[in-house]
Design an enzyme around this catalytic site. Structure first.
Site, PDB file in Angstrom:
ATOM      1  N   CYS A   1       0.666  -1.249  -0.183  1.00  0.00           N
ATOM      2  CA  CYS A   1       0.103  -0.304   0.281  1.00  0.00           C
ATOM      3  C   CYS A   1       0.970   0.909   0.007  1.00  0.00           C
ATOM      4  CB  CYS A   1      -1.336   0.059   1.199  1.00  0.00           C
ATOM      5  SG  CYS A   1      -0.413  -0.457   2.289  1.00  0.00           S
TER       6      CYS A   1
ATOM      7  N   HIS B   1      -0.672   0.661   7.448  1.00  0.00           N
ATOM      8  CA  HIS B   1      -1.551   0.994   6.459  1.00  0.00           C
ATOM      9  C   HIS B   1      -1.474   2.208   6.079  1.00  0.00           C
ATOM     10  CE1 HIS B   1      -4.355  -0.148   2.854  1.00  0.00           C
ATOM     11  NE2 HIS B   1      -5.447   0.795   3.314  1.00  0.00           N
TER      12      HIS B   1
END
Length: 852
Positions: free
Chosen positions: A347, A808
């Site tokens: 990510c 994330h």
């Protein structure tokens, strides 16, 4: 054009067999170590699931989408070719009646982090025959009529694991990853002065008193709390602290077992040994536990295993405001609104790519609807050509090829529409110790590394393959002026220029505008800190206020003098100002810091970033009337002219800052060399990641110029020259590159390849005294764009987690009529509440540039 489908139940026509025989010269089977690109098109993101399937060239083992086969034939001479065509489709898997509705198996690179087993894949293979005239014939495979060499080549490709699988080193399965500890056979166990109760109610951490998440040290019987995790959850860290305390005494007790997971089938065992530091197997676990009075045959499971906890955390994790998880978001899809598949902790890369490659300058340079950029890729390996890979990504993200308008009920995981940048990830990470791994990384570091690699790749492509005079990374580059002033004596000054492409803004809680409120709450709720953060909030429980730090305060701290910096035997103060204002300004909000234990942590605060700001008041002014300059040379090696050295150089100011933190001088120098011009924060982060390296405190090899002055060797080693000439370079070019790079063969090879378009000119420039061995260009030799320092916000990357190496990342971008858009891997949606105050890396455009 396709003439028809042969084989299977009907024999292959003689005419087709003749075509096949005329094209099969040079066929060979790929071996297990060969790269077979059978999962992703070389020039697009088509896969076997695409409408036309994926055709793998039987000679080059490169895969091509149906509309890219002609491009492959053009690049290979246009005489025709043989391809294994793969067409896959998903069909719903029948679910057993007693199957659980909850996920149970972790997986990397899939939505939500779980293995989705609701689909079966039906695979169809055939032979695609394309003659010199472009006529296509499809022959079913397997087919008894095909020549054996052709059938063998097809089957070898089918059986091969594929390049994507070879490169995906982050593939993870919790059950397979646990290996036997190397210490279980010779594990020290002290005489049992006590027996461990088999009853969970009797267990508690010997330090904190915690009664959950407890680990028994198999060597001395100590019971301690589990490790603290990046998100603040976990235990008291008592078990790990105990291991480190005993290690400091000379005792080595590495293996611990989680109480509550012990059953006759096994238990969770962890090794704290630095060379393992992971879950392990202990084949003698029953014997080791019996030593402490625990009979595994009589134990029942009362605690969740680590794998179960990870599943639960992944399933229930609240992505909070950053992912706008509480909003009903309008899904978007179209050119410029294409998501990227998470390949497993990718990510950080996906968010960085979305922020950069959506800029109009990248689109203008790399959108090649006529395929000219990709057509000019190296014949043998387009996958190793960064210019082609960037063009491939820009075209996928900014056209409608993978982005038909979103309709309610669409399958967002439809593999025909997924853009999975596996080849790009493999290429950009190649040779890098962190970005080649499957671990989460710092998005800011990746952005800088990507820009550096793209700058090198564009050196040979500008004016030929891509248009323009300056490399794309120049959009972000600027010159920073540093003013050093003596704190004793005459107060003389020294002005230096630094090359930068990212502005790091320091964040300190003391600058919070609501500091009194924050401190008052903590004083009134002394137990509301880290320990309670692990527990769920109850109704009516007051929420701790977050410190609010305004951007103005951040700039004031950045612009204020740094004092008491060691320099040339004395101390100086340092002030930084902008010598130029870049077209795009990357701003890193430095929320992350090293705590008193030198562990990475995050300041949980809000930094409201405005839509516009001006930094014109921070423009450099240069030497002022009445200021007395320090001489450029002070007679010490550290102040010698830069052109006199050709080996690796460190920034003496960075070294001074790190040594003031307790870092050894050699370690500080190595950190400064490793991060180039990235600054003291990046150097400190690099040092703490590599402080266990065996050579971290070894002296830096002497620079060639210094060694020569002492009678040492300054001439390149003949063996190194030989290694470089084997790569196709001449002796003269190899020798010059080695001298320029401090006789480092690896750096010399990189320099030679990056200057391969005009090696004679580059070597002549070295002989002319350009010198310098650093990776960043000297500020005085770089052409910088400049303008009024007024900026407007274009986009930003946010991070969820306690440390940039975990958690994330998502990206928010301003997108014309769509307004603010959130890119969360494959999820693309209209942003209702962009978290402007919680971002990590912001991108601003200079206002006078945006109006050009």
């Amino acid at each position: 054009m396709e003439s028809g489908y042969e084989g299977s139940k009907t024999p292959v026509s003689p005419a087709t067999l003749e075509k096949i025989r005329s094209l099969m010269a040079g066929l060979k089977n790929p071996q297990h170590y060969d790269k077979v690109f059978k999962d992703e098109c070389m020039f697009s993101f088509d896969t076997p699931f695409s409408e036309g399937g994926l055709a793998v060239n039987l000679k080059s083992w490169q895969g091509f989408g149906a509309d890219m086969v002609d491009l492959d034939l053009q690049r290979s001479g246009g005489s025709g070719g043989l391809y294994l065509r793969q067409k896959f489709k998903r069909v719903p898997k029948e679910k057993p009646a007693d199957a659980s509705a909850d996920p149970a198996k972790l997986a990397i690179g899939v939505a939500g982090g779980f293995l989705d087993e609701k689909w079966d894949t039906v695979k169809e293979h055939s032979l695609l025959v394309v003659d010199a005239a472009g006529e296509r014939t499809i022959v079913a495979y397997p087919c008894d009529d095909l020549p054996m060499i052709v059938s063998s080549a097809c089957q070898a490709i089918i059986d091969h694991q594929g390049a994507s699988s070879m490169d995906a080193i982050s593939r993870w399965d919790a059950e397979e990853e646990v290996k036997e500890s190397k210490y279980y056979k010779e594990l020290v166990q002290l005489p049992p002065t006590r027996k461990i109760s088999p009853h969970p109610k009797d267990w508690k951490c010997e330090v904190s008193g915690d009664t959950q998440n407890l680990w028994l040290n198999l060597s001395d019987g100590h019971i301690g709390g589990g490790r603290k995790f990046w998100d603040g959850s976990g235990g008291s860290n008592g078990a790990l602290d105990h291991f480190n305390e005993e290690k400091a005494k000379g005792n080595f007790y590495p293996l611990v077992v989680k109480l509550g997971t012990i059953t006759p089938q096994g238990a969770d065992v962890f090794s704290y040994s630095p060379d393992e530091d992971t879950m392990v197997k202990d084949p003698l676990l029953a014997q080791h536990l019996q030593h402490w009075g625990i009979d595994v045959m009589r134990m029942d499971k009362t605690e969740k295993t680590m794998a179960e906890l990870e599943v639960e955390k992944n399933l229930n994790y609240d992505w909070s405001r950053i992912c706008e998880s509480g909003e009903k978001l309008e899904r978007l899809r179209g050119p410029g609104l294409v998501g990227l598949k998470n390949l497993g902790n990718s990510c950080y890369m996906n968010s960085s790519v979305q922020m950069l490659l959506g800029l109009p300058e990248f689109k203008d340079r790399y959108l090649d609807r006529d395929l000219q950029i990709r057509k000019s890729a190296p014949q043998d390996s387009p996958a190793s050509d960064l210019v082609s890979q960037v063009s491939k990504l820009v075209n996928a993200l900014n056209t409608d090829r993978y982005a038909p308008a979103w309709k309610e009920g669409d399958d967002e995981d439809d593999p025909k529409l997924l853009v999975a940048p596996q080849a790009f990830r493999s290429l950009i990470g190649k040779g890098h110790p962190e970005f080649s791994s499957g671990r989460q990384q710092d998005a800011a570091e990746f952005v800088q590394y990507f820009l550096e690699q793209l700058s090198r790749a564009e050196r040979t492509a500008l004016g030929s393959r891509v248009q323009g005079e300056l490399p794309s990374p120049s959009l972000f580059e600027y010159s920073l002026e540093e003013r050093l002033q003596e704190e004793q004596g005459q107060g003389r000054v020294l002005y230096k220029k630094k090359h930068e492409n990212l502005l790091g803004l320091p964040i300190f809680q003391e600058d919070a505008e609501n500091l009194e409120e924050v401190l008052a709450f903590r004083a009134a709720h002394p137990d509301s800190g880290e320990k309670d953060a692990k527990k769920p909030k109850t109704d009516g429980e007051p929420e701790e206020p977050k410190p609010v730090i305004q951007l103005k305060s951040c700039f004031e701290r950045w612009a204020s003098p740094e004092t008491a910096l060691s320099f040339r035997g004395g101390t100086v103060s340092r002030i930084s100002r902008f010598a130029t204002m870049p077209k795009y300004l990357l701003v890193q909000v430095q929320r992350y810091y090293l705590d008193e234990k030198w562990c990475p942590n995050k300041l949980d605060c809000k930094v409201p970033m405005p839509d516009e700001f001006s930094i014109e008041h921070l423009r450099a002014k240069g030497l002022q009337p009445g200021e007395q300059e320090m001489p450029a040379e002070e007679g010490s090696a550290s102040s010698a002219p830069a052109k006199a050295a050709s080996g690796p150089k460190w920034d003496e100011m960075v070294v001074a800052q790190l040594t003031s933190m307790g870092v050894t001088e050699n370690g500080a120098k190595r950190a400064s060399i490793a991060v180039g011009s990235a600054g003291a924060d990046a150097a400190a982060a690099w040092y703490f990641e590599h402080m266990e390296d065996a050579n971290i405190n070894d002296p830096i090899p002497e620079e060639p110029a210094a060694a020569a002055g002492k009678g040492g060797r300054n001439e390149p080693d003949a063996e190194d020259i030989g290694m470089l000439t084997c790569m196709g370079f001449s002796d003269a070019h190899a020798a010059a590159a080695l001298k320029h790079c401090g006789n480092s063969c690896e750096r010399a090879a990189d320099w030679l390849f990056s200057h391969s378009d005009d090696l004679d000119g580059a070597v002549a420039a070295l002989d002319g005294g350009s010198g310098g061995g650093g990776s960043a260009p000297a500020a005085g030799s770089t052409k910088y764009d400049d303008g009024v320092g007024e900026y407007c916000l274009v986009g930003f990357i946010s991070h969820i987690g306690k440390h940039v190496g975990h958690g994330h990342y998502v990206c928010h971008m301003k997108n014309g009529d769509a307004g603010w858009v959130i890119f969360d891997d494959t999820k693309v949606a209209k942003s209702e509440s962009p978290p402007f105050d919680l971002g990590y890396l912001y991108l601003y455009r200079r206002k006078d540039f945006s109006s050009e």
